[in-house]
Design a protein around this motif. Structure first.
Motif, PDB file in Angstrom:
ATOM      1  N   ILE A 101      35.921  23.260  41.261  1.00 11.82           N
ATOM      2  CA  ILE A 101      37.313  23.538  41.617  1.00 11.82           C
ATOM      3  C   ILE A 101      37.992  22.234  42.010  1.00 11.82           C
ATOM      4  N   CYS A 102      39.247  22.076  41.669  1.00  8.37           N
ATOM      5  CA  CYS A 102      39.975  20.844  41.968  1.00  8.37           C
ATOM      6  C   CYS A 102      41.147  21.123  42.902  1.00  8.37           C
ATOM      7  N   LEU A 103      41.519  20.104  43.635  1.00 18.62           N
ATOM      8  CA  LEU A 103      42.684  20.218  44.497  1.00 18.62           C
ATOM      9  C   LEU A 103      43.899  20.638  43.670  1.00 18.62           C
ATOM     10  N   GLY A 104      44.655  21.597  44.172  1.00 18.55           N
ATOM     11  CA  GLY A 104      45.876  22.015  43.495  1.00 18.55           C
ATOM     12  C   GLY A 104      45.680  23.004  42.370  1.00 18.55           C
ATOM     13  N   ASP A 105      44.420  23.380  42.099  1.00 17.91           N
ATOM     14  CA  ASP A 105      44.189  24.394  41.069  1.00 17.91           C
ATOM     15  C   ASP A 105      44.959  25.670  41.406  1.00 17.91           C
ATOM     16  N   LYS A 106      45.610  26.219  40.412  1.00 18.89           N
ATOM     17  CA  LYS A 106      46.274  27.508  40.581  1.00 18.89           C
ATOM     18  C   LYS A 106      45.359  28.583  40.009  1.00 18.89           C
ATOM     19  N   ILE A 107      45.034  29.548  40.835  1.00 16.63           N
ATOM     20  CA  ILE A 107      44.012  30.536  40.535  1.00 16.63           C
ATOM     21  C   ILE A 107      44.604  31.938  40.640  1.00 16.63           C
ATOM     22  N   ARG A 108      44.337  32.750  39.629  1.00 15.21           N
ATOM     23  CA  ARG A 108      44.750  34.147  39.668  1.00 15.21           C
ATOM     24  C   ARG A 108      43.553  35.008  40.051  1.00 15.21           C
ATOM     25  N   ILE A 109      43.710  35.777  41.113  1.00 18.48           N
ATOM     26  CA  ILE A 109      42.728  36.785  41.500  1.00 18.48           C
ATOM     27  C   ILE A 109      43.486  38.091  41.671  1.00 18.48           C
ATOM     28  N   GLY A 110      43.130  39.085  40.891  1.00 16.41           N
ATOM     29  CA  GLY A 110      43.907  40.315  40.910  1.00 16.41           C
ATOM     30  C   GLY A 110      45.341  40.019  40.530  1.00 16.41           C
ATOM     31  N   VAL A 151      48.757  30.938  49.404  1.00 13.63           N
ATOM     32  CA  VAL A 151      49.193  32.033  48.535  1.00 13.63           C
ATOM     33  C   VAL A 151      50.551  31.675  47.934  1.00 13.63           C
ATOM     34  N   LEU A 152      50.600  31.593  46.625  1.00 10.71           N
ATOM     35  CA  LEU A 152      51.853  31.297  45.926  1.00 10.71           C
ATOM     36  C   LEU A 152      52.601  32.560  45.543  1.00 10.71           C
ATOM     37  N   GLN A 153      51.850  33.582  45.228  1.00 12.90           N
ATOM     38  CA  GLN A 153      52.451  34.868  44.837  1.00 12.90           C
ATOM     39  C   GLN A 153      51.640  35.978  45.482  1.00 12.90           C
ATOM     40  N   GLN A 154      52.297  36.785  46.303  1.00 17.84           N
ATOM     41  CA  GLN A 154      51.626  37.881  46.981  1.00 17.84           C
ATOM     42  C   GLN A 154      51.200  38.949  45.970  1.00 17.84           C
ATOM     43  N   GLY A 155      50.140  39.655  46.311  1.00 20.25           N
ATOM     44  CA  GLY A 155      49.640  40.688  45.422  1.00 20.25           C
ATOM     45  C   GLY A 155      48.498  41.426  46.085  1.00 20.25           C
ATOM     46  N   ASP A 156      47.495  41.792  45.303  1.00 17.41           N
ATOM     47  CA  ASP A 156      46.319  42.436  45.873  1.00 17.41           C
ATOM     48  C   ASP A 156      45.071  41.967  45.136  1.00 17.41           C
ATOM     49  N   ILE A 157      43.956  42.006  45.859  1.00 21.89           N
ATOM     50  CA  ILE A 157      42.681  41.574  45.304  1.00 21.89           C
ATOM     51  C   ILE A 157      41.629  42.616  45.639  1.00 21.89           C
ATOM     52  N   GLY A 158      40.516  42.570  44.907  1.00 27.80           N
ATOM     53  CA  GLY A 158      39.451  43.523  45.174  1.00 27.80           C
ATOM     54  C   GLY A 158      38.136  43.069  44.582  1.00 27.80           C
ATOM     55  N   GLN A 159      37.069  43.746  44.979  1.00 29.12           N
ATOM     56  CA  GLN A 159      35.737  43.447  44.480  1.00 29.12           C
ATOM     57  C   GLN A 159      35.707  43.540  42.962  1.00 29.12           C
ATOM     58  N   GLY A 160      35.065  42.540  42.336  1.00 30.00           N
ATOM     59  CA  GLY A 160      34.932  42.530  40.886  1.00 30.00           C
ATOM     60  C   GLY A 160      36.048  41.817  40.156  1.00 30.00           C
ATOM     61  N   ASP A 161      37.116  41.440  40.856  1.00 30.71           N
ATOM     62  CA  ASP A 161      38.214  40.725  40.197  1.00 30.71           C
ATOM     63  C   ASP A 161      37.726  39.404  39.622  1.00 30.71           C
ATOM     64  N   GLU A 162      38.210  39.051  38.451  1.00 30.02           N
ATOM     65  CA  GLU A 162      37.925  37.736  37.884  1.00 30.02           C
ATOM     66  C   GLU A 162      38.677  36.659  38.659  1.00 30.02           C
ATOM     67  N   ILE A 163      38.078  35.487  38.716  1.00 29.09           N
ATOM     68  CA  ILE A 163      38.714  34.315  39.311  1.00 29.09           C
ATOM     69  C   ILE A 163      39.150  33.443  38.143  1.00 29.09           C
ATOM     70  N   ILE A 164      40.443  33.426  37.880  1.00 31.92           N
ATOM     71  CA  ILE A 164      40.967  32.855  36.636  1.00 31.92           C
ATOM     72  C   ILE A 164      41.750  31.573  36.920  1.00 31.92           C
ATOM     73  N   LEU A 165      41.344  30.485  36.287  1.00 28.61           N
ATOM     74  CA  LEU A 165      42.072  29.225  36.408  1.00 28.61           C
ATOM     75  C   LEU A 165      43.321  29.283  35.537  1.00 28.61           C
ATOM     76  N   CYS A 166      44.480  29.114  36.162  1.00 25.58           N
ATOM     77  CA  CYS A 166      45.757  29.153  35.436  1.00 25.58           C
ATOM     78  C   CYS A 166      46.319  27.768  35.169  1.00 25.58           C
ATOM     79  N   GLU A 167      46.074  26.846  36.079  1.00 22.90           N
ATOM     80  CA  GLU A 167      46.642  25.501  35.935  1.00 22.90           C
ATOM     81  C   GLU A 167      45.792  24.521  36.718  1.00 22.90           C
ATOM     82  N   ARG A 168      45.594  23.322  36.171  1.00 27.06           N
ATOM     83  CA  ARG A 168      44.786  22.282  36.837  1.00 27.06           C
ATOM     84  C   ARG A 168      45.525  20.954  36.759  1.00 27.06           C
ATOM     85  N   PRO A 169      46.381  20.649  37.739  1.00 29.22           N
ATOM     86  CA  PRO A 169      47.164  19.413  37.691  1.00 29.22           C
ATOM     87  C   PRO A 169      46.376  18.160  38.057  1.00 29.22           C
TER      88      PRO A 169
END
Length: 232
Positions: A101-110, A151-169
């Motif tokens: 993982i890198c500093l500033g990585d934007k990650i989508r969970i749920g 947290v950049l965008q509020q939402g919800d998370i749960g067990q089994g959610d993928e941890i998805i890399l969206c952006e790596r500056p």
């Protein structure tokens, strides 16, 4: 990051009386179902000392489950390591560690969008929790600290959610590299200048600036060792 990085468990905790007159919410418990995530963290989660824990830069702490076997190998069987949540994590993950993982990585969970803000700076409460007087320093030296999300965008998370890399500056700045320079006491001007150009959290930015100006390392004993136990 592996394609199968995911959430093992989501955990929250309440602030309660701890050792040496302190409050702590380190004893996180697994929560089931989907959990609401807001800008200050997971709904229902608390921190014991808001001066140094929580806030928008430390909204969610994630800890790789892979590290548990390493700690058992190093420390032997410990009660705290018999279940997830030993390190006070909000997310127990699999398939991703500090080197991935890198500093500033934007990650989508749920449905929540998160950003890697900093590595963890362990404190003395881990010494008490693990009944190991130097546990905080061991965690720091190992670089197996987990890390924080804002947290950049509020939402919800749960067990089994993928941890998805969206952006790596900042692909050249994995957290292990940054924490290595911070925790191992780098005073090299070139490397410190490179660190100073990164979007570090304010406390780390000031740390780097002090090193460049004073050419001295910090005294981390208060954080790593904590206040004296007056009950002894």
């Amino acid at each position: 990051m592996q394609d199968l990085s995911r959430v093992n468990y989501v955990l929250t905790g309440k602030a309660v009386a701890f050792a040496r007159g302190a409050q702590s919410a380190i004893d996180k418990q697994i929560v089931s179902g989907r959990q609401a995530v807001h800008f200050l963290g997971i709904d229902g989660d608390e921190q014991g000392d808001l001066r140094v824990h929580g806030g928008v830069e430390k909204a969610i702490h994630i800890y790789p489950s892979e590290h548990y076997k390493d700690w058992i190998k190093e420390l032997g069987e410990r009660e705290a390591l018999n279940h997830v949540g030993a390190f006070g994590e909000n997310i127990s993950s699999v398939g991703i560690t500090e080197k991935d993982i890198c500093l500033g990585d934007k990650i989508r969970i749920g449905s929540a969008l998160l950003e890697v803000s900093q590595g963890r700076m362990p404190c003395w409460k881990l010494n008490v929790r693990f009944e190991q007087k130097n546990m905080a320093k061991r965690l720091q030296d190992s670089l197996r600290t987990g890390w924080y999300f804002r947290v950049l965008q509020q939402g919800d998370i749960g067990q089994g959610d993928e941890i998805i890399l969206c952006e790596r500056p900042y692909p050249d700045w994995p957290l292990t590299k940054i924490m290595g320079l911070i925790f191992e006491g780098c005073l090299d001007e070139v490397q410190l200048l490179q660190l100073a150009q990164l979007p570090l959290v304010e406390s780390w930015k000031k740390l780097v600036q002090r090193r460049m100006s004073d050419r001295q390392l910090e005294n981390w004993s208060p954080r790593l060792d904590g206040p004296k136990d007056e009950s002894r």
